[in-house]
Design a protein around this motif. Structure first.
Motif, PDB file in Angstrom:
ATOM      1  N   ARG A 177       5.824   8.055   7.369  1.00  0.00           N
ATOM      2  CA  ARG A 177       4.378   8.277   7.396  1.00  0.00           C
ATOM      3  C   ARG A 177       3.778   8.120   5.996  1.00  0.00           C
ATOM      4  O   ARG A 177       2.747   7.477   5.804  1.00  0.00           O
ATOM      5  CB  ARG A 177       4.075   9.666   7.953  1.00  0.00           C
ATOM      6  CG  ARG A 177       2.608   9.926   8.199  1.00  0.00           C
ATOM      7  CD  ARG A 177       2.312  11.333   8.725  1.00  0.00           C
ATOM      8  NE  ARG A 177       3.431  12.029   9.310  1.00  0.00           N
ATOM      9  CZ  ARG A 177       3.706  12.086  10.619  1.00  0.00           C
ATOM     10  NH1 ARG A 177       2.936  11.464  11.476  1.00  0.00           N
ATOM     11  NH2 ARG A 177       4.734  12.762  11.065  1.00  0.00           N
ATOM     12  N   SER A 178       4.470   8.667   5.006  1.00  0.00           N
ATOM     13  CA  SER A 178       4.009   8.567   3.625  1.00  0.00           C
ATOM     14  C   SER A 178       4.011   7.119   3.140  1.00  0.00           C
ATOM     15  O   SER A 178       3.067   6.659   2.482  1.00  0.00           O
ATOM     16  CB  SER A 178       4.892   9.433   2.727  1.00  0.00           C
ATOM     17  OG  SER A 178       4.502   9.327   1.392  1.00  0.00           O
ATOM     18  N   ALA A 179       5.057   6.383   3.479  1.00  0.00           N
ATOM     19  CA  ALA A 179       5.148   4.965   3.079  1.00  0.00           C
ATOM     20  C   ALA A 179       4.054   4.164   3.753  1.00  0.00           C
ATOM     21  O   ALA A 179       3.427   3.286   3.125  1.00  0.00           O
ATOM     22  CB  ALA A 179       6.519   4.409   3.426  1.00  0.00           C
ATOM     23  N   ALA A 180       3.790   4.445   5.014  1.00  0.00           N
ATOM     24  CA  ALA A 180       2.733   3.734   5.743  1.00  0.00           C
ATOM     25  C   ALA A 180       1.365   4.027   5.131  1.00  0.00           C
ATOM     26  O   ALA A 180       0.524   3.126   5.009  1.00  0.00           O
ATOM     27  CB  ALA A 180       2.758   4.121   7.215  1.00  0.00           C
ATOM     28  N   THR A 181       1.147   5.253   4.738  1.00  0.00           N
ATOM     29  CA  THR A 181      -0.119   5.632   4.102  1.00  0.00           C
ATOM     30  C   THR A 181      -0.294   4.897   2.777  1.00  0.00           C
ATOM     31  O   THR A 181      -1.361   4.352   2.494  1.00  0.00           O
ATOM     32  CB  THR A 181      -0.175   7.157   3.882  1.00  0.00           C
ATOM     33  OG1 THR A 181      -0.112   7.799   5.153  1.00  0.00           O
ATOM     34  CG2 THR A 181      -1.467   7.562   3.188  1.00  0.00           C
ATOM     35  N   ARG A 182       0.742   4.863   1.966  1.00  0.00           N
ATOM     36  CA  ARG A 182       0.678   4.152   0.687  1.00  0.00           C
ATOM     37  C   ARG A 182       0.418   2.663   0.893  1.00  0.00           C
ATOM     38  O   ARG A 182      -0.374   2.052   0.175  1.00  0.00           O
ATOM     39  CB  ARG A 182       1.961   4.364  -0.124  1.00  0.00           C
ATOM     40  CG  ARG A 182       2.066   5.738  -0.756  1.00  0.00           C
ATOM     41  CD  ARG A 182       3.203   5.811  -1.768  1.00  0.00           C
ATOM     42  NE  ARG A 182       4.480   5.323  -1.258  1.00  0.00           N
ATOM     43  CZ  ARG A 182       5.371   6.044  -0.578  1.00  0.00           C
ATOM     44  NH1 ARG A 182       5.108   7.315  -0.313  1.00  0.00           N
ATOM     45  NH2 ARG A 182       6.503   5.507  -0.173  1.00  0.00           N
ATOM     46  N   TYR A 183       1.072   2.080   1.886  1.00  0.00           N
ATOM     47  CA  TYR A 183       0.884   0.666   2.189  1.00  0.00           C
ATOM     48  C   TYR A 183      -0.564   0.406   2.613  1.00  0.00           C
ATOM     49  O   TYR A 183      -1.198  -0.552   2.156  1.00  0.00           O
ATOM     50  CB  TYR A 183       1.852   0.230   3.297  1.00  0.00           C
ATOM     51  CG  TYR A 183       1.668  -1.199   3.721  1.00  0.00           C
ATOM     52  CD1 TYR A 183       2.092  -2.237   2.906  1.00  0.00           C
ATOM     53  CD2 TYR A 183       1.072  -1.523   4.937  1.00  0.00           C
ATOM     54  CE1 TYR A 183       1.929  -3.568   3.286  1.00  0.00           C
ATOM     55  CE2 TYR A 183       0.895  -2.832   5.327  1.00  0.00           C
ATOM     56  CZ  TYR A 183       1.325  -3.845   4.501  1.00  0.00           C
ATOM     57  OH  TYR A 183       1.152  -5.148   4.876  1.00  0.00           O
ATOM     58  N   GLY A 184      -1.096   1.252   3.468  1.00  0.00           N
ATOM     59  CA  GLY A 184      -2.480   1.101   3.917  1.00  0.00           C
ATOM     60  C   GLY A 184      -3.466   1.228   2.766  1.00  0.00           C
ATOM     61  O   GLY A 184      -4.442   0.471   2.681  1.00  0.00           O
ATOM     62  N   GLU A 185      -3.223   2.172   1.886  1.00  0.00           N
ATOM     63  CA  GLU A 185      -4.093   2.350   0.727  1.00  0.00           C
ATOM     64  C   GLU A 185      -4.026   1.145  -0.202  1.00  0.00           C
ATOM     65  O   GLU A 185      -5.044   0.708  -0.746  1.00  0.00           O
ATOM     66  CB  GLU A 185      -3.727   3.633  -0.019  1.00  0.00           C
ATOM     67  CG  GLU A 185      -4.096   4.889   0.743  1.00  0.00           C
ATOM     68  CD  GLU A 185      -3.515   6.159   0.144  1.00  0.00           C
ATOM     69  OE1 GLU A 185      -2.717   6.076  -0.831  1.00  0.00           O
ATOM     70  OE2 GLU A 185      -3.855   7.242   0.658  1.00  0.00           O
ATOM     71  N   ALA A 186      -2.845   0.593  -0.378  1.00  0.00           N
ATOM     72  CA  ALA A 186      -2.686  -0.590  -1.234  1.00  0.00           C
ATOM     73  C   ALA A 186      -3.420  -1.788  -0.637  1.00  0.00           C
ATOM     74  O   ALA A 186      -4.072  -2.553  -1.349  1.00  0.00           O
ATOM     75  CB  ALA A 186      -1.204  -0.910  -1.429  1.00  0.00           C
ATOM     76  N   ARG A 187      -3.332  -1.951   0.681  1.00  0.00           N
ATOM     77  CA  ARG A 187      -4.042  -3.057   1.346  1.00  0.00           C
ATOM     78  C   ARG A 187      -5.553  -2.884   1.224  1.00  0.00           C
ATOM     79  O   ARG A 187      -6.273  -3.844   0.961  1.00  0.00           O
ATOM     80  CB  ARG A 187      -3.654  -3.128   2.817  1.00  0.00           C
ATOM     81  CG  ARG A 187      -2.303  -3.753   3.016  1.00  0.00           C
ATOM     82  CD  ARG A 187      -2.054  -4.062   4.442  1.00  0.00           C
ATOM     83  NE  ARG A 187      -3.168  -4.901   4.933  1.00  0.00           N
ATOM     84  CZ  ARG A 187      -3.176  -5.552   6.059  1.00  0.00           C
ATOM     85  NH1 ARG A 187      -2.151  -5.484   6.853  1.00  0.00           N
ATOM     86  NH2 ARG A 187      -4.197  -6.277   6.420  1.00  0.00           N
ATOM     87  N   ALA A 188      -6.042  -1.655   1.404  1.00  0.00           N
ATOM     88  CA  ALA A 188      -7.477  -1.401   1.284  1.00  0.00           C
ATOM     89  C   ALA A 188      -7.951  -1.690  -0.139  1.00  0.00           C
ATOM     90  O   ALA A 188      -9.021  -2.281  -0.336  1.00  0.00           O
ATOM     91  CB  ALA A 188      -7.797   0.047   1.677  1.00  0.00           C
ATOM     92  N   SER A 189      -7.163  -1.327  -1.123  1.00  0.00           N
ATOM     93  CA  SER A 189      -7.509  -1.609  -2.517  1.00  0.00           C
ATOM     94  C   SER A 189      -7.523  -3.108  -2.783  1.00  0.00           C
ATOM     95  O   SER A 189      -8.392  -3.611  -3.505  1.00  0.00           O
ATOM     96  CB  SER A 189      -6.518  -0.934  -3.465  1.00  0.00           C
ATOM     97  OG  SER A 189      -6.661   0.458  -3.415  1.00  0.00           O
ATOM     98  N   ALA A 190      -6.581  -3.823  -2.192  1.00  0.00           N
ATOM     99  CA  ALA A 190      -6.525  -5.273  -2.373  1.00  0.00           C
ATOM    100  C   ALA A 190      -7.751  -5.944  -1.742  1.00  0.00           C
ATOM    101  O   ALA A 190      -8.323  -6.871  -2.323  1.00  0.00           O
ATOM    102  CB  ALA A 190      -5.239  -5.836  -1.772  1.00  0.00           C
ATOM    103  N   VAL A 191      -8.154  -5.480  -0.573  1.00  0.00           N
ATOM    104  CA  VAL A 191      -9.351  -6.026   0.079  1.00  0.00           C
ATOM    105  C   VAL A 191     -10.564  -5.783  -0.804  1.00  0.00           C
ATOM    106  O   VAL A 191     -11.363  -6.696  -1.037  1.00  0.00           O
ATOM    107  CB  VAL A 191      -9.559  -5.401   1.479  1.00  0.00           C
ATOM    108  CG1 VAL A 191     -10.952  -5.677   2.006  1.00  0.00           C
ATOM    109  CG2 VAL A 191      -8.510  -5.923   2.452  1.00  0.00           C
ATOM    110  N   GLU A 192     -10.700  -4.565  -1.310  1.00  0.00           N
ATOM    111  CA  GLU A 192     -11.847  -4.268  -2.164  1.00  0.00           C
ATOM    112  C   GLU A 192     -11.847  -5.145  -3.412  1.00  0.00           C
ATOM    113  O   GLU A 192     -12.890  -5.660  -3.814  1.00  0.00           O
ATOM    114  CB  GLU A 192     -11.875  -2.796  -2.557  1.00  0.00           C
ATOM    115  CG  GLU A 192     -13.103  -2.471  -3.380  1.00  0.00           C
ATOM    116  CD  GLU A 192     -13.362  -0.992  -3.554  1.00  0.00           C
ATOM    117  OE1 GLU A 192     -14.342  -0.682  -4.263  1.00  0.00           O
ATOM    118  OE2 GLU A 192     -12.615  -0.164  -3.010  1.00  0.00           O
TER     119      GLU A 192
END
Length: 91
Positions: free
Chosen positions: A6-21
């Motif tokens: 769950r923690s790894a998935a959260t970090r991955y999602g946050e990294a993708r959102a940052s990349a989109v921004e």
């Protein structure tokens, strides 16, 4: 689902959102520079800068900007587009 997963998935999602921004912000800057270099007119798409055009230039799907995860980014994009419309010939 384990906590580590769950923690790894959260970090991955946050990294993708940052990349989109980052992609969207870079495209916004590029579009602004192109407008400045072309006497206040966006040189593509008949001068129209839209959310779809910004998404295209950022290399993302236009659906990305309507996702709940990107609500704050969408608000920023909407404000930027409104400002462009008021201050340039890029409507």
């Amino acid at each position: 689902m384990s906590e580590a997963y769950r923690s790894a998935a959260t970090r991955y999602g946050e990294a993708r959102a940052s990349a989109v921004e980052a992609k969207v912000r870079a495209a916004m800057g590029l579009i602004e520079r192109e407008i400045q270099a072309n006497s206040g007119i966006y040189p593509a798409k008949g001068g129209a800068v839209t959310m779809n055009e910004l998404a295209r230039r950022a290399g993302i799907s236009s659906a990305t900007l309507v996702a709940p995860k990107h609500k704050a980014l969408r608000a920023s994009v909407d404000a930027w587009l409104a400002l462009l419309k008021r201050t340039t010939s890029a409507s």
